[in-house]
Design a protein around this motif. Sequence first.
Motif, mmCIF file in Angstrom:
data_model
loop_
_atom_site.group_PDB
_atom_site.id
_atom_site.type_symbol
_atom_site.label_atom_id
_atom_site.label_comp_id
_atom_site.label_asym_id
_atom_site.label_seq_id
_atom_site.Cartn_x
_atom_site.Cartn_y
_atom_site.Cartn_z
ATOM 1 N N ARG A 195 0.831 -1.201 0.000
ATOM 2 C CA ARG A 195 0.000 0.000 0.000
ATOM 3 C C ARG A 195 0.867 1.253 0.000
ATOM 4 N N LYS A 196 0.302 2.281 -0.626
ATOM 5 C CA LYS A 196 1.024 3.536 -0.775
ATOM 6 C C LYS A 196 0.817 4.322 0.515
ATOM 7 N N LYS A 197 1.804 4.271 1.386
ATOM 8 C CA LYS A 197 1.605 4.913 2.697
ATOM 9 C C LYS A 197 2.924 5.491 3.163
ATOM 10 N N ARG A 198 2.886 6.749 3.584
ATOM 11 C CA ARG A 198 4.106 7.344 4.135
ATOM 12 C C ARG A 198 4.120 7.105 5.639
ATOM 13 N N TYR A 199 5.296 6.807 6.150
ATOM 14 C CA TYR A 199 5.442 6.576 7.587
ATOM 15 C C TYR A 199 6.752 7.185 8.046
ATOM 16 N N GLY A 200 6.926 7.228 9.354
ATOM 17 C CA GLY A 200 8.184 7.766 9.849
ATOM 18 C C GLY A 200 8.083 8.005 11.333
ATOM 19 N N PHE A 201 9.194 8.351 11.957
ATOM 20 C CA PHE A 201 9.226 8.510 13.396
ATOM 21 C C PHE A 201 8.482 9.749 13.839
ATOM 22 N N CYS A 202 8.913 10.912 13.420
ATOM 23 C CA CYS A 202 8.166 12.117 13.769
ATOM 24 C C CYS A 202 7.573 12.773 12.535
ATOM 25 N N VAL A 203 8.274 12.654 11.415
ATOM 26 C CA VAL A 203 7.775 13.194 10.155
ATOM 27 C C VAL A 203 7.501 12.005 9.259
ATOM 28 N N GLU A 204 6.283 11.894 8.751
ATOM 29 C CA GLU A 204 5.932 10.704 7.970
ATOM 30 C C GLU A 204 6.242 10.912 6.500
ATOM 31 N N ASP A 205 7.511 10.668 6.140
ATOM 32 C CA ASP A 205 7.967 10.953 4.784
ATOM 33 C C ASP A 205 8.594 9.759 4.082
ATOM 34 N N GLU A 206 8.666 8.614 4.775
ATOM 35 C CA GLU A 206 9.305 7.443 4.165
ATOM 36 C C GLU A 206 8.271 6.532 3.521
ATOM 37 N N ALA A 207 8.735 5.659 2.617
ATOM 38 C CA ALA A 207 7.876 4.661 1.999
ATOM 39 C C ALA A 207 8.627 3.346 1.949
ATOM 40 N N VAL A 208 7.901 2.240 1.974
ATOM 41 C CA VAL A 208 8.553 0.935 1.887
ATOM 42 C C VAL A 208 9.324 0.847 0.575
ATOM 43 N N PHE A 209 8.634 1.038 -0.517
ATOM 44 C CA PHE A 209 9.285 1.124 -1.834
ATOM 45 C C PHE A 209 8.946 2.484 -2.415
ATOM 46 N N ALA A 210 9.961 3.223 -2.844
ATOM 47 C CA ALA A 210 9.723 4.567 -3.379
ATOM 48 C C ALA A 210 8.805 4.485 -4.576
ATOM 49 N N TRP A 211 7.842 5.415 -4.659
ATOM 50 C CA TRP A 211 6.952 5.395 -5.807
ATOM 51 C C TRP A 211 7.015 6.673 -6.659
ATOM 52 N N GLY A 239 20.750 4.591 -2.612
ATOM 53 C CA GLY A 239 20.442 3.588 -1.593
ATOM 54 C C GLY A 239 18.951 3.513 -1.292
ATOM 55 N N ASP A 240 18.193 4.458 -1.801
ATOM 56 C CA ASP A 240 16.726 4.459 -1.584
ATOM 57 C C ASP A 240 16.150 3.164 -2.167
ATOM 58 N N VAL A 241 15.277 2.498 -1.432
ATOM 59 C CA VAL A 241 14.825 1.169 -1.865
ATOM 60 C C VAL A 241 13.667 1.279 -2.850
ATOM 61 N N ILE A 242 13.810 0.587 -3.980
ATOM 62 C CA ILE A 242 12.806 0.656 -5.041
ATOM 63 C C ILE A 242 12.014 -0.636 -5.153
ATOM 64 N N ALA A 243 12.684 -1.781 -4.935
ATOM 65 C CA ALA A 243 12.030 -3.061 -5.156
ATOM 66 C C ALA A 243 12.715 -4.120 -4.311
ATOM 67 N N GLY A 244 12.076 -5.295 -4.260
ATOM 68 C CA GLY A 244 12.657 -6.397 -3.506
ATOM 69 C C GLY A 244 12.331 -7.711 -4.181
ATOM 70 N N VAL A 245 13.201 -8.713 -3.954
ATOM 71 C CA VAL A 245 12.931 -10.048 -4.491
ATOM 72 C C VAL A 245 13.155 -11.077 -3.399
ATOM 73 N N ALA A 246 12.453 -12.198 -3.525
ATOM 74 C CA ALA A 246 12.704 -13.340 -2.651
ATOM 75 C C ALA A 246 13.030 -14.516 -3.553
ATOM 76 N N ALA A 247 14.154 -15.172 -3.305
ATOM 77 C CA ALA A 247 14.594 -16.257 -4.188
ATOM 78 C C ALA A 247 15.221 -17.370 -3.365
ATOM 79 N N VAL A 248 15.496 -18.495 -4.054
ATOM 80 C CA VAL A 248 15.969 -19.688 -3.326
ATOM 81 C C VAL A 248 17.364 -19.519 -2.749
#
Lengths: 156, 780
Positions: free
Chosen positions: B75-91, B98-107
């Motif tokens: 889900r598109k949601k900003r979060y953060g400690f005092c200022v809610e400006d972060e995202a799980v994956f940048a959109w 180093g900003d995280v864009i995507a993730g994979v899970a593999a063997v």
Amino acid sequence: MKQEIVLKINGKEETVLIEPWQTLLSVLRDNLDLTGIKSSCGVGECGACTVLINGSPVYSCLMLAMDARGKDTVTIEGLAPLDSPHPLQTAFYEEGAIQCGMCTPGMILSAKALLDRNPQPSEVEIREAIDGHVCRCTGYNKIVLAIQKTARSLSK
Amino acid sequence: MSTKYNVIGKREPVVGRMDRANGRFKFVTDMKLPGMLVGKLLRSPLPHAIIKNVDVSRARRLPGVACAICWKDVRKKRYGFCVEDEAVFAWDRVRFIGDVIAGVAAVDEETAHEALSLIKVDYEPLEPVFDMFRALEPDAPIIHPELQSYGAMFNFGLIRYGNVPCTTIVIQGDVEEGFRESDEIFEDTFTTPLVHQCYLEPHATVAQMDLDGKFTLWSSGQGSHYYQYRVHQCLGIPMSKIRVIIPGAGGGFGGKMETYSAQYATALAMYSGTKPVRVALDPDEEFMGGDPRHPSRVTLKTGVKKDGTLIARQSLMLVDNGAYGGQGPGVVPYATIYTRGPYKFAHARAEGMLIYTNKTYGGAFRGYGCVQAAWAGENQIDKICDVMGFDPVEFRLKNGVTSGDLMVTGQPIQSCAYKETITTVMDGATKLYPEGHMKTRHQRPLERKMRGRGIGTKEYSSGFRGTSAVAILREDGTLGIISSGVDIGQGCNTSLAMIAAEEFGCKLESVSIVTDGDTDSTPYDYSSIGSRVTHSLGRAVKDAVRQVREQTLEVAAQIMGDVGGQDMLEIVDRRVQVKGDPTRSVDLEQVAWKSSNLIGGNILARGVYLPDVKPLPVERVKSSMYLEFPSQVYSSHLVEVEVDTETGQVRVLSLKAAHDVGFAINPLVVEGQIEGGVAQGIGFALTESIKYDKNNRIVTTTVGQHGIPRATDVPMIDARIVEPGEPTGPFGAKGVGEPALIATAPAIMSAINDAVGIRIYDVPITPEKILKAIRERYGK
């Protein structure tokens, strides 16, 4: 292409199927489930991956598993039986030398190698012997004290 | 060491630690669950760019890949400690390398890396901002155009605009009037770099979804409930469907207050069926994508009278925050209130400002901004003493705070052993230097090796944030504590068990305490941060046990019959007996069994701690975080150094550290905290920093490159415990975890100045800086 090799780990012959480029660290942790050795920096700086090869401390992350053939590898699991800990393990525990515990296995193995070759080390010699081990928690104080305490008790 | 107590005040090894000594303890990074997948993250190679498109389809098709996900899959949601400006994956855009864009899970790792290389991202580069002063210019690129729409956890007169997510202003009296009254005014600017916590176990989480859609997380972190909430906030999974377990972290030091693995492992587990997914940051990811100590630029203007009375201090702290708020909106206000230092200034004004730049952003690291504040504040005090000819110990004893004095926020200081920490490191002496030393020390000719002595001190807080714990008399008569104190190496649960044993009247081995913070079965605790666990959770544990003890005596009185009521009874070891008469007693085990019939079940109670603090007036304090703290802690570090004037290297010969901890529940552990903190302080002072290349790319990738001290870099540290008590602490205890390193760097600077008459305004004090300053001073 995977190869089967025989390694002597903690006094036991282990047959493992490995890639030729696998490090000893990887074989011990991934193939043999000996997770007492830690993987941290991966480049031979922190000492968390230390094992004893023929009694000498070695960074297992910088050693190919193939090069451990024909040698005696000792990991922290093989240092002493669970119900009869090595005096170093007891001293580390009692002196408060263990905080998070990530550096502990490597430190203890290097300390053992030191006391095996130099049973009455000075403080400087102790610090030099563990210089290859990074500890972020303890400031090294109680680690040095634990090794000194063990040296005294072993000399009795 | 106290003799008036049975359990607390004694040096106890941390319970269970043999499992680290024999290698049997499984850290999260040691865990191997059946079918476990390797999770890896794709990070932005650009410092500032609009994301036009993210295409994970080719990665998904690679054999051995369970899933490949990006912003479209969470889900598109900003979060953060005092200022809610972060995202799980940048959109919308990436804001640092180093900003995280995507993730994979593999063997396995190899497949995961290959999958990352198959993810296609279309970027439209934007002009990056790397310099905080550039970021403040009116025509600077705006890194967060939607800043005003971001949520904020706290708002105490929050001020934000442009590239500034928050500012803090604290006002005490009138500094301009203070400067008019002053005879001398000192103005100096001090700087510190980005510094990593360098724990040996990285951020790591294993997450697994079960067939009911419930996620279990095993995480290397500092707060199980905190992580549970974060994951819920990021991904929208109901709290009841998230269970977090922290077996014990391989170090944290604040860096794992926030999580950089839990949300990713959980997101990947969402798309991996019921297979567990492990996300563990690689060493280079830690340095570019972790949350290090914020760099700082502190300008201090201090007015002092010619008799050495400190009158006014004005400070401005500018923090090059990096791309997202992180812990900055907490760190800066915190630091701001400690730039004044532990001194009775009549007037003070402290301002702090966070500035966004397109770089790695900061987090919590032991000392939380106060390390930067003390580097500036204490360094300048040492300079004032040097220039005006005051002995640094005498000066501090004259101007130092005591119990009852007020913080810069107007809060009264409760227990305060500031001056006692000074006289303790000085072994009773009230002057640091012999008579005449300060007049002649800078006239010495330059020699190859020169020695000096110096002192640094500090003030910090303890005991914030309320909490609760449950105590239960188990069926075998032992005491169980159900609490979520998280062990990051500090052994807090042994200290809490000691408090419980003391309060109850049993031996330490009769107490069992939850050590993995399991959110399914423990009450909420904020986290093992802020030097608060012994103080806050200790109070809650003590309260719970007090109630259990009272109920136990009540039930025992019923069982024993003619004893004249529970006031006649006491608990000794595993029995309840008539006070002083062991012949009339009942086993605790019997009490426990019979309570089932007598009171319908186990004797248990919930203990609570609520700090008694009043909100600060907004006219006096404007901030992005609460700044009321129930108590303060103090310390002094006395250092002797040897400077090699040809190589510029500094050897720390000896270091004495005296810490006001209120009361040491477990002196062995308190010493360990002081000693470990001092070593970090030595590293901060002399060798540590994260380095950038000329393209503003981080090039530090290992703890060795970072400059972490080794056993030969650190002397035997002489830790001294000062115990003035503390009305708000359990048995008078306060915190020590963070204060441990704050005074070290300024003490080392003071000693270097004593040795070679130079002053450095920037850490780390490298050999290059020393040699340059020596050349300038001695003309060689």
